[in-house]
Motif scaffolding. Sequence first.
Motif, PDB file in Angstrom:
ATOM      1  N   LYS A   3      11.419   6.806   7.984  1.00  0.00           N
ATOM      2  CA  LYS A   3      10.162   6.065   7.994  1.00  0.00           C
ATOM      3  C   LYS A   3       9.582   6.033   9.401  1.00  0.00           C
ATOM      4  O   LYS A   3       8.369   6.147   9.594  1.00  0.00           O
ATOM      5  N   VAL A   7       5.919   7.518  10.503  1.00  0.00           N
ATOM      6  CA  VAL A   7       4.878   6.734  11.164  1.00  0.00           C
ATOM      7  C   VAL A   7       4.432   7.416  12.448  1.00  0.00           C
ATOM      8  O   VAL A   7       3.243   7.534  12.735  1.00  0.00           O
ATOM      9  N   THR A  10       2.215  10.273  11.630  1.00  0.00           N
ATOM     10  CA  THR A  10       0.882   9.863  11.202  1.00  0.00           C
ATOM     11  C   THR A  10       0.028   9.465  12.394  1.00  0.00           C
ATOM     12  O   THR A  10      -1.145   9.824  12.487  1.00  0.00           O
ATOM     13  N   ASN A  73       3.947   6.917   0.437  1.00  0.00           N
ATOM     14  CA  ASN A  73       3.762   7.830   1.568  1.00  0.00           C
ATOM     15  C   ASN A  73       2.409   8.532   1.511  1.00  0.00           C
ATOM     16  O   ASN A  73       2.235   9.595   2.112  1.00  0.00           O
ATOM     17  N   THR A  75      -0.785   8.054   2.712  1.00  0.00           N
ATOM     18  CA  THR A  75      -1.569   8.359   3.919  1.00  0.00           C
ATOM     19  C   THR A  75      -0.861   9.382   4.800  1.00  0.00           C
ATOM     20  O   THR A  75      -1.487  10.300   5.325  1.00  0.00           O
ATOM     21  N   THR A  76       0.458   9.234   4.951  1.00  0.00           N
ATOM     22  CA  THR A  76       1.216  10.191   5.753  1.00  0.00           C
ATOM     23  C   THR A  76       1.109  11.592   5.167  1.00  0.00           C
ATOM     24  O   THR A  76       0.924  12.576   5.896  1.00  0.00           O
ATOM     25  N   ALA A  97      -5.888   2.220   5.938  1.00  0.00           N
ATOM     26  CA  ALA A  97      -6.069   3.427   6.736  1.00  0.00           C
ATOM     27  C   ALA A  97      -7.531   3.719   7.041  1.00  0.00           C
ATOM     28  O   ALA A  97      -7.840   4.642   7.798  1.00  0.00           O
ATOM     29  N   ALA A 376      -0.622   2.654  10.583  1.00  0.00           N
ATOM     30  CA  ALA A 376       0.713   3.128  10.218  1.00  0.00           C
ATOM     31  C   ALA A 376       1.779   2.557  11.154  1.00  0.00           C
ATOM     32  O   ALA A 376       2.809   2.050  10.708  1.00  0.00           O
ATOM     33  N   GLU A 377       1.510   2.618  12.449  1.00  0.00           N
ATOM     34  CA  GLU A 377       2.471   2.121  13.435  1.00  0.00           C
ATOM     35  C   GLU A 377       2.578   0.598  13.377  1.00  0.00           C
ATOM     36  O   GLU A 377       3.680   0.031  13.440  1.00  0.00           O
ATOM     37  N   ASN A 379       1.835  -1.428  10.798  1.00  0.00           N
ATOM     38  CA  ASN A 379       2.451  -1.880   9.549  1.00  0.00           C
ATOM     39  C   ASN A 379       3.961  -1.709   9.566  1.00  0.00           C
ATOM     40  O   ASN A 379       4.702  -2.545   9.046  1.00  0.00           O
ATOM     41  N   GLN A 380       4.421  -0.611  10.154  1.00  0.00           N
ATOM     42  CA  GLN A 380       5.863  -0.406  10.232  1.00  0.00           C
ATOM     43  C   GLN A 380       6.504  -1.440  11.154  1.00  0.00           C
ATOM     44  O   GLN A 380       7.590  -1.960  10.867  1.00  0.00           O
TER      45      GLN A 380
END
Length: 413
Positions: A3, A7, A10, A73, A75-76, A97, A376-377, A379-380
């Motif tokens: 994961k 990220v 992305t 997954n 968006t990635t 996004a 992405a970053e 949210n992770q």
Amino acid sequence: MRKTVAVAATVALFGALTACGGGEAESGGPVTLRMTTWSANPDHVKLFDAIAAEYKTTHPDVTVKFDALPFENYTTTVTTQIAGGNAPDIAWILEGAAPDFVASGALTPLDDSIEDAADLAPTATALWKQDGKLMGYPFSTSPFGVFVNTDLLKKAGQTLPTGDQWTWDNASKVAAATAAKTGKQGLVVRDFDYKDWTNLATVFRGWGAEAWTADGKTCGFDQPPMVDAMTFLHKAIFTDKALPAPGVAADFFAGESAMTIAQISRASLLKEDGFGWTLVPLPAGPSGSYAVIGQGGIGVLKKGKNAAAAQEFVKFFTSPANSAKLAQFFPPPRQSQLNADTLAKANPLLKPEQLQDVVIDGIENGVVKPSHAGSAEINQAVRSGLDPLWKPGADVTGVLKGVCTAINPLLAK
């Protein structure tokens, strides 16, 4: 680890989206358009295919194929395809996004591709504009509501609170009592599963809590409203047993829970010979009544091979006539269609008053789920920061302070 790598990829991909040239020139011959979606729901696919088939009757050289990608997954996967030279012609875009897609220059403006654009609700298009141009069409502007299994509540001797009594405290009590009496689960925040924290906005905004300030620069997780909301959630999960614990799966639409927070598109999962049910707005919280909206947009990719043909199909796909058809699952952004009579024709399972209370009033008064550039970053980081919260005895205040420590540098970028 996978994961984290995804990220990072992305984040890097969004920075590179405009670094390369556009897609190959269109040949003028037969064209196959690829449109990525995050839904493989048979009813959705059937509707999309029908719209594409109708389009082909007047555009025989154009074939549209819908490519359903896994939601988690999504968006990635799309950004990887773009960077790898395999960009879709058209893509659904999640609200989280949207800031990245809109700001990256990856999308082609749609101002000339939308019929009767003046009919679009300003609140629906706000997230999808840049410098006054419409970069994405918010085909789905869908407030969240609570589906309730009335048969299960009756079996447990419970009554659904109504009016001023429909609060989070009372909803939690009913959910916990029903779970204890029936052996089923209480209330499920659908698609949260202790992974997608943004779906918890359907709960914490009842306390007036925000993930970050309106300018997106300062974390809100350590503020009193969020601490109170997460304290409520923690107690509901681990003390009251009103919500499923981590690792416990329960599908409301299979009769496995008393309630679930979801959007009206999920109504298609209900079976005619299933259980009794109703749909109500989100419960009021300490800060009063509120509504939360999930959005999905459609964008034409600059790096797609058939941008001009894609824009023409988007014009057809988003026309007033097709918008009315899509309203069966995806509440439209067109103000002329946001009324109970119009929506009822596309949603025969829902009563006009349900559509008014949950959808129409929700769109008018609601706010979109959290979104931010670099989602992405961020949210992770939030998800990892919240992990220690999902166990008995967690230090709620300490955990939330840790979330802010993790994301404040990201918010400041």
